[in-house]
Scaffold this motif. Structure first.
Motif, PDB file in Angstrom:
ATOM      1  N   GLN A 210      43.176  45.444  38.262  1.00 56.12           N
ATOM      2  CA  GLN A 210      41.912  45.233  37.581  1.00 56.12           C
ATOM      3  C   GLN A 210      41.680  43.757  37.281  1.00 56.12           C
ATOM      4  O   GLN A 210      40.591  43.223  37.522  1.00 56.12           O
ATOM      5  CB  GLN A 210      41.878  46.046  36.289  1.00 56.12           C
ATOM      6  N   GLY A 213      41.242  41.785  40.589  1.00 50.11           N
ATOM      7  CA  GLY A 213      39.959  42.091  41.218  1.00 50.11           C
ATOM      8  C   GLY A 213      38.807  41.371  40.543  1.00 50.11           C
ATOM      9  O   GLY A 213      37.879  40.886  41.204  1.00 50.11           O
ATOM     10  N   GLU A 219      34.279  42.832  46.917  1.00 51.22           N
ATOM     11  CA  GLU A 219      34.833  44.175  47.022  1.00 51.22           C
ATOM     12  C   GLU A 219      36.074  44.337  46.157  1.00 51.22           C
ATOM     13  O   GLU A 219      36.359  45.426  45.652  1.00 51.22           O
ATOM     14  CB  GLU A 219      35.176  44.484  48.481  1.00 51.22           C
ATOM     15  N   ALA A 220      36.809  43.247  45.979  1.00 52.67           N
ATOM     16  CA  ALA A 220      37.995  43.313  45.127  1.00 52.67           C
ATOM     17  C   ALA A 220      37.599  43.633  43.681  1.00 52.67           C
ATOM     18  O   ALA A 220      38.328  44.324  42.969  1.00 52.67           O
ATOM     19  CB  ALA A 220      38.764  41.996  45.178  1.00 52.67           C
ATOM     20  N   GLU A 222      35.089  45.521  42.780  1.00 51.55           N
ATOM     21  CA  GLU A 222      34.839  46.959  42.726  1.00 51.55           C
ATOM     22  C   GLU A 222      36.139  47.744  42.691  1.00 51.55           C
ATOM     23  O   GLU A 222      36.279  48.722  41.964  1.00 51.55           O
ATOM     24  CB  GLU A 222      34.003  47.379  43.937  1.00 51.55           C
ATOM     25  N   LEU A 223      37.097  47.291  43.503  1.00 55.03           N
ATOM     26  CA  LEU A 223      38.418  47.933  43.488  1.00 55.03           C
ATOM     27  C   LEU A 223      39.073  47.787  42.117  1.00 55.03           C
ATOM     28  O   LEU A 223      39.688  48.732  41.600  1.00 55.03           O
ATOM     29  CB  LEU A 223      39.303  47.312  44.571  1.00 55.03           C
ATOM     30  N   MET A 226      37.482  50.265  39.684  1.00 50.05           N
ATOM     31  CA  MET A 226      37.994  51.617  39.882  1.00 50.05           C
ATOM     32  C   MET A 226      39.420  51.755  39.335  1.00 50.05           C
ATOM     33  O   MET A 226      39.776  52.771  38.735  1.00 50.05           O
ATOM     34  CB  MET A 226      37.961  51.973  41.371  1.00 50.05           C
ATOM     35  N   ALA A 227      40.217  50.689  39.538  1.00 51.78           N
ATOM     36  CA  ALA A 227      41.582  50.718  39.001  1.00 51.78           C
ATOM     37  C   ALA A 227      41.556  50.782  37.486  1.00 51.78           C
ATOM     38  O   ALA A 227      42.371  51.473  36.846  1.00 51.78           O
ATOM     39  CB  ALA A 227      42.354  49.483  39.475  1.00 51.78           C
TER      40      ALA A 227
END
Length: 412
Positions: A210, A213, A219-220, A222-223, A226-227
């Protein structure tokens, strides 16, 4: 690590069965002794001798039947009580009438009480009331009426057997309650252990993803978002919803039973040097001060202390920053080992730990304090805003593994 199943078995009832077995033998000897002192007064001696032969063979042959509740079946109890009742009813036939009228002992004498007590221990006060009532009727028939001494003996057996049956029922209920409490304790221990492992592994990785990212963006980011969501969901599960590993308690014949699955130590109980487990934490930002001699602890205790130190250093990196410095001090006292982790960070605001625990962030509560509590030790955290944080871990040298409720149960 290998897994093993522990069986925690408790039974306050089992000593009663052993006592009953001994009582039946002694009562048999007593009844035969009474007969031997007055056998010349028996007009039908052969019938009395035959009964005592059957009584002796039956008592000795059925000793295993009174060893436990499982072996003491309803069929055995019925046959046992029948032999006692037959002996009572045979007394006026085999003994002299004047002895019977004078209140002489029945053929089985006090052996009959053992049969009634077997009903009490096996089935509780209701079974005891039934058996003692049948014995009372047989005694009244044997005497031909409610003589004073007969009524006194009948009431004594009745009250004693019902009281013992009631006590047995209460003891069984207490065993089930204790078994349930131990099951809950074992489940809680296992849940906390799993929570520590998840916190030290998965949650730390999710938190790092998190943060990284958010720094990288795109995109990182967004990843990382989500994490972060998964981290929150997993923290919620860890703080209140992990399925316990222990199984439900049972009310078996030998007593209440609890089965719990534990991690099995590899079988090596040789003490290990705590310094070797703490050495990997030392680095450019982490100083390690340790005694010159080995600091020996049991393997499980050493691993848990090292893991608690690792959790404390993770908190330093997370809350004080990647460049914060930390120091580890190991003290080898005669009865305990003290490990202190200190940092030069901004410290922890008052009330922050309680707030974090309420949010499901259990790093200090589980990974540090929980580990030391399970070892019989303690973890004290001292933090002054602006002056860093100090975590003091104390563990007794005789700590081998987490508190085990089985030991308490098996000592009963």
């Amino acid at each position: 690590m290998a897994r093993r199943e522990r069986v925690i078995r408790m039974s306050v009832e089992q000593p009663l069965w052993r006592a009953l077995t001994g009582y039946r033998v002694l009562a048999l000897v007593y009844a035969i002794g009474l007969f031997a002192t007055a056998y010349e007064e028996f007009p039908r001696l052969w019938l009395a001798v035959g009964y005592f032969t059957v009584l002796a063979v039956w008592t000795l042959a059925t000793l295993p039947r009174t060893a436990s509740a499982a072996a003491c079946t309803k069929r055995f109890l019925t046959a046992d009580l029948t032999i006692a009742l037959v002996g009572i009813l045979l007394t006026p036939i085999t003994d002299a009438p004047e002895r019977v009228e004078a209140g002489g002992p029945t053929l089985p004498s006090i052996w009959t009480a053992g049969s009634v007590l077997a009903f009490a221990v096996k089935g509780g006060w209701r079974w005891a009331a039934l058996a003692s009532t049948l014995v009372a009727v047989a005694n009244l028939i044997e005497r031909g009426g409610p003589a004073r001494d007969t009524v006194h003996n009948v009431i004594l057996v009745w009250v004693a057997s019902i009281a013992i049956g009631y006590v047995v029922e209460v003891a069984r209920a207490s065993e089930r309650t204790l078994a349930r409490a131990l099951e809950i304790e074992a489940a809680t221990r296992e849940r906390e252990r799993l929570a520590r492992d998840i916190h030290d592994g998965v949650l730390q990785v999710l938190a790092m993803v998190q943060r990284r990212g958010a720094v990288l963006g795109g995109e990182a980011a967004e990843l990382g978002r989500m994490a972060g969501e998964q981290e929150v969901a997993l923290r919620t599960l860890v703080s209140g919803g992990i399925v316990p590993v222990s199984r439900a308690s049972e009310d078996a014949a030998e007593g209440a039973v609890v089965r719990a699955v534990d991690e099995d130590d590899t079988g090596d109980d040789e003490p290990v040097d705590l310094r070797t487990l703490l050495a990997p934490y030392a680095g450019s930002l982490v100083g390690l001060a340790e005694p010159g001699a080995p600091v020996r602890l049991a393997p499980v205790a050493a691993r848990e202390v090292a893991a608690a130190v690792g959790a404390a250093l993770d908190n330093v990196r997370r809350h004080a920053g990647e460049e914060a410095r930390a120091w580890i001090l190991v003290e080898d006292e005669p009865d305990e080992v003290i490990v202190t982790v200190r940092d030069d960070g901004p410290g922890i605001p008052e009330g922050r730990l309680a707030q974090a625990e309420g949010e499901g962030r259990l790093g200090v509560a589980l990974s540090i304090r929980g580990r030391l509590r399970d070892l019989g030790g303690s973890a004290d955290l001292i933090s002054v805003p602006g002056q860093g944080t100090e975590v003091e871990l104390k563990v007794p040298k005789d700590a081998k593994e987490a508190d085990d409720p089985r030991g308490k149960a098996e000592q009963r």
